[in-house]
Design an enzyme around this catalytic site. Structure first.
Site, PDB file in Angstrom:
ATOM      1  N   HIS A 172       0.844  -1.190   0.000  1.00  0.00           N
ATOM      2  CA  HIS A 172       0.000   0.000   0.000  1.00  0.00           C
ATOM      3  C   HIS A 172       0.884   1.247   0.000  1.00  0.00           C
ATOM      4  O   HIS A 172       1.254   1.745   1.073  1.00  0.00           O
ATOM      5  CB  HIS A 172      -0.909   0.009   1.229  1.00  0.00           C
ATOM      6  CG  HIS A 172      -1.804  -1.187   1.332  1.00  0.00           C
ATOM      7  ND1 HIS A 172      -1.341  -2.426   1.708  1.00  0.00           N
ATOM      8  CD2 HIS A 172      -3.135  -1.329   1.104  1.00  0.00           C
ATOM      9  CE1 HIS A 172      -2.352  -3.289   1.717  1.00  0.00           C
ATOM     10  NE2 HIS A 172      -3.445  -2.642   1.353  1.00  0.00           N
TER      11      HIS A 172
ATOM     12  N   GLU B 202     -18.016  -4.321  24.079  1.00  0.00           N
ATOM     13  CA  GLU B 202     -17.105  -5.467  24.081  1.00  0.00           C
ATOM     14  C   GLU B 202     -15.968  -5.304  23.076  1.00  0.00           C
ATOM     15  O   GLU B 202     -14.829  -5.696  23.348  1.00  0.00           O
ATOM     16  CB  GLU B 202     -17.865  -6.758  23.774  1.00  0.00           C
ATOM     17  CG  GLU B 202     -18.815  -7.203  24.860  1.00  0.00           C
ATOM     18  CD  GLU B 202     -20.221  -6.663  24.670  1.00  0.00           C
ATOM     19  OE1 GLU B 202     -21.119  -7.119  25.389  1.00  0.00           O
ATOM     20  OE2 GLU B 202     -20.404  -5.782  23.792  1.00  0.00           O
TER      21      GLU B 202
END
Length: 670
Positions: A31, A415
């Site tokens: 990238h 969570e």
């Protein structure tokens, strides 16, 4: 006409860009666009702001830097090489190759100077929040007027993709609530994702969203304006009551005539022709590749001298601190060492068969309460389930913006962020974090758990309400497949204790382990098992052990069980014995610990000659044939649960002594 300083700055920035582009091109993979677009603001941070010492990447009071946009790893590798972290030019040339120090995404423990493994978007963002929490907690524990052991910032470069992920939203919300003023994130606002313009799916006002979270938000119109970037970071440092987001408008693939500001610059090499055109546009020599001009290298290596001076000053302060507060200095060293203090387990509770039945979640709470005074850096909490998970320490205080020395953490119903923040707390050093929720919500935490295993960091994940024993809440909350899914993660210890004694030993194994552990605990009460002839702790540390031997010592059948299913397996053994079938009962709380034992021990517990084996676990049977063999059988669940009281469910689904005995006889009959 730029002056000499400006020209040198530009050469330094272009060096970062071209190292990234050359490495991606050589690897034919990677990238390049993000490093090229974010190079200027990264240069400012690493050469003018960041408190770090390349000669000692782990000194305690360094600033932490997280590249949350881990796909742009060559940005970080270029900075590590240029500032002198021992990452050679040959390492950059081996980008993404077998055995190199420069994998496709940054990996903690693999490359010097990498603070956390990143790649899954949003995880680095949330992990950085955990690091800032750790800094705040340690500062509250140790700093005294005029004597500061802990005083550093956590920085990150985050991307559009990071801010789209839900885990980042959860962590940002909590960071704002906690007023983490030493958390400073640079947003690489290039408005390009893999599919194209972010306008395809991401048109919200990010700045206003973060302001609503309670963040200090600044906007830099041109991410290549070094003065504006530096001024924004300085202003963020001055804002001590809120975390900061600096929105820097950048251009992906900056300098590429054909690919700048396009998705083509995101996840593929520029191509040889386009790379040459880019170098021409930036006034960069077309050869040699991986060029680092001498004046550029000299400029970047100034970081080494600054870093050594910073660390030397801190060590002088630490010596003065130790002289003034010797007891605290000893505690500080113990926290940083990651080792448990002598006698930490002296107060662990013990249980005998006649004691009242207890849920293993309740026993876990007793263990936490027993050890927290001795293990003074044990901290944690749950995702809005502390009363159910039994994780709250009665007099531990609350970690809040106004009480940062508290040891009970309130993560809210978050969570995703909770798991990643626990990773950040462990990575920072000095803390032993535990976090908790219902087992069914382990799926929400799975990326963080997986990264904890990949990094081998000591986080304790507590999962309660572990089976159909949850009862009336029904199949949406009954975790049928979750234990097996966790066992599928390499380098993760999963322990499902059968009673109070095994739960205590499970905690002992977790706290002495230098990697992550999942404790799988019940809602329902379990009887205390009779271990006549066994050492008091059973055999949790070995993963599996013979809990009850067959009458006469010679078994025709082995019953293997975990957790709440061990008791019915013991009941089945008695029924079988009455029918003249001698059976051995093996409690197997941890596959991973058992697999780590010598073959001789494993064969002693599961003798190869005894091929009639029946596993009993209230979950999917997938994987159990590793232990029961193709000729064995599993009493498990191949369907979702139901809404009813737990005793009814265990009866209906066959987790009773009578059904286990019947299935064992069927197996022998085959």
């Amino acid at each position: 006409m730029p002056d000499a300083r400006e020209q040198l700055d530009q050469r330094c920035i272009n060096t970062i860009r071209m190292l990234a582009a050359d490495a991606v091109q050589k690897a034919k993979s990677g990238h390049p666009g993000m490093p090229m677009g974010a190079a200027a603001m990264a240069y400012v941070l690493w050469t003018r702001i960041l408190k770090h010492n390349p000669a000692n990447p782990t000194w305690p009071d360094r600033d932490r830097f997280v590249l949350s946009a881990g796909h742009g790893s060559m940005l970080l590798y270029a900075l590590l090489h240029l500032t002198g972290y021992g990452l050679g030019l040959e390492d950059l040339q081996q980008f993404r190759q077998w055995g190199s120090k420069t994998p496709g995404h940054p990996e903690y423990g693999h490359t010097p100077g990498v603070e956390t493994t990143t790649g899954p978007l949003g995880q680095g963002f949330a992990t950085g929040v955990g690091m800032a929490v750790a800094e705040r907690w340690l500062a509250a524990q140790f700093n005294r007027p005029g004597r500061a052991l802990v005083d550093h910032h956590t920085y990150a470069i985050v991307s559009d993709g990071d801010l789209m992920e839900g885990v980042a939203s959860e962590a940002a919300s909590l960071a704002g609530h906690l007023k983490l003023g030493k958390l400073i994130y640079l947003y690489d606002d290039n408005k390009i994702s893999i599919d194209g313009s972010t306008d395809l799916a991401f048109t919200e006002d990010v700045g206003r969203r973060f302001e609503a979270y309670g963040w200090h938000v600044q906007r830099v119109a041109d991410g290549n304006d070094l003065g504006a970037v530096e001024a924004a970071i300085r202003a963020a440092q001055a804002e001590t009551g809120r975390p900061s987001l600096i929105m820097c408008r950048t251009h992906i693939g900056f300098g590429s005539p054909g690919k700048q500001d396009t998705s083509k610059a995101h996840g593929e090499p520029l191509g040889e022709e386009e790379l040459q055109r880019t170098k021409q546009k930036l006034g960069w020599p077309e050869s040699p590749v991986f060029l680092v001009p001498d004046d550029v290298r000299h400029e970047f290596r100034k970081a080494g001298a600054r870093g050594m001076a910073w660390e030397a000053e801190w060590r002088q302060q630490a010596q003065a601190y130790a002289a003034a507060f010797p007891a605290e200095a000893v505690r500080w060293e113990q926290f940083l060492s990651g080792q448990l203090p002598d006698g930490w387990d002296a107060g662990l509770p013990t249980f005998v068969p006649n004691d009242p039945a207890l849920a293993t979640r309740a026993v876990s709470g007793k263990v936490i309460q027993a050890v927290y005074t001795r293990v003074a850096n044990l901290v944690g909490g749950s995702a809005d389930l502390a009363p159910s998970n039994n994780t709250y320490v009665g007099d531990g205080g609350e970690f809040q913006a106004g009480t940062p020395a508290g040891r009970n953490f309130r993560f809210g119903v978050r969570e995703h962020a909770m798991g990643a923040m626990a990773n950040g707390m462990a990575l920072h050093g000095g803390l032993r974090p535990y976090v908790a929720t219902f087992l069914v919500f382990a799926d929400y935490m799975r990326p963080a758990i997986r990264l904890a295993a990949l990094m081998r960091i000591p986080v304790i994940f507590i999962f309660t309400h572990d089976s159909i024993g949850l009862g009336e809440d029904g199949p949406t909350h009954q975790p049928i497949e979750h234990v097996m899914a966790l066992r599928a993660i390499p380098d993760l210890r999963v322990i499902r204790p059968a009673d109070a004694t095994e739960t205590v030993e499970a905690w002992r194994a977790a706290l002495t382990h230098h990697g992550p552990t999942c404790l799988i605990l019940t809602r329902q009460n379990l009887p205390n098992l009779d271990r006549t002839g066994e050492r008091p702790g059973g055999g949790v540390e070995r993963g599996a052990y013979v809990l009850a031997e067959a009458a006469g010592g010679k078994s025709r059948l082995i019953l293997i069980a975990t957790g709440s299913e061990v008791a019915p397996a013991l009941g089945a053994q008695k029924i079988l014995q009455e029918k003249g079938v001698p059976a051995r009962v093996v409690s197997m709380p941890s596959w991973e610990l058992f697999e780590a034992q010598p073959q001789a021990y494993r064969d002693a517990v599961l003798p190869p000659a005894v091929t009639a084996r029946l596993a009993v676990e209230a979950g999917v049977p997938l994987g159990w044939h590793k232990y029961v063999g193709l000729g064995g059988d599993v009493v498990g669940l191949s369907r979702f649960g139901a809404s009813a009281p737990a005793p009814v469910l265990f009866e209906q689904f066959g987790f009773t002594a009578a059904n286990v005995a019947a299935r064992a006889q069927q197996l022998l009959g085959r």
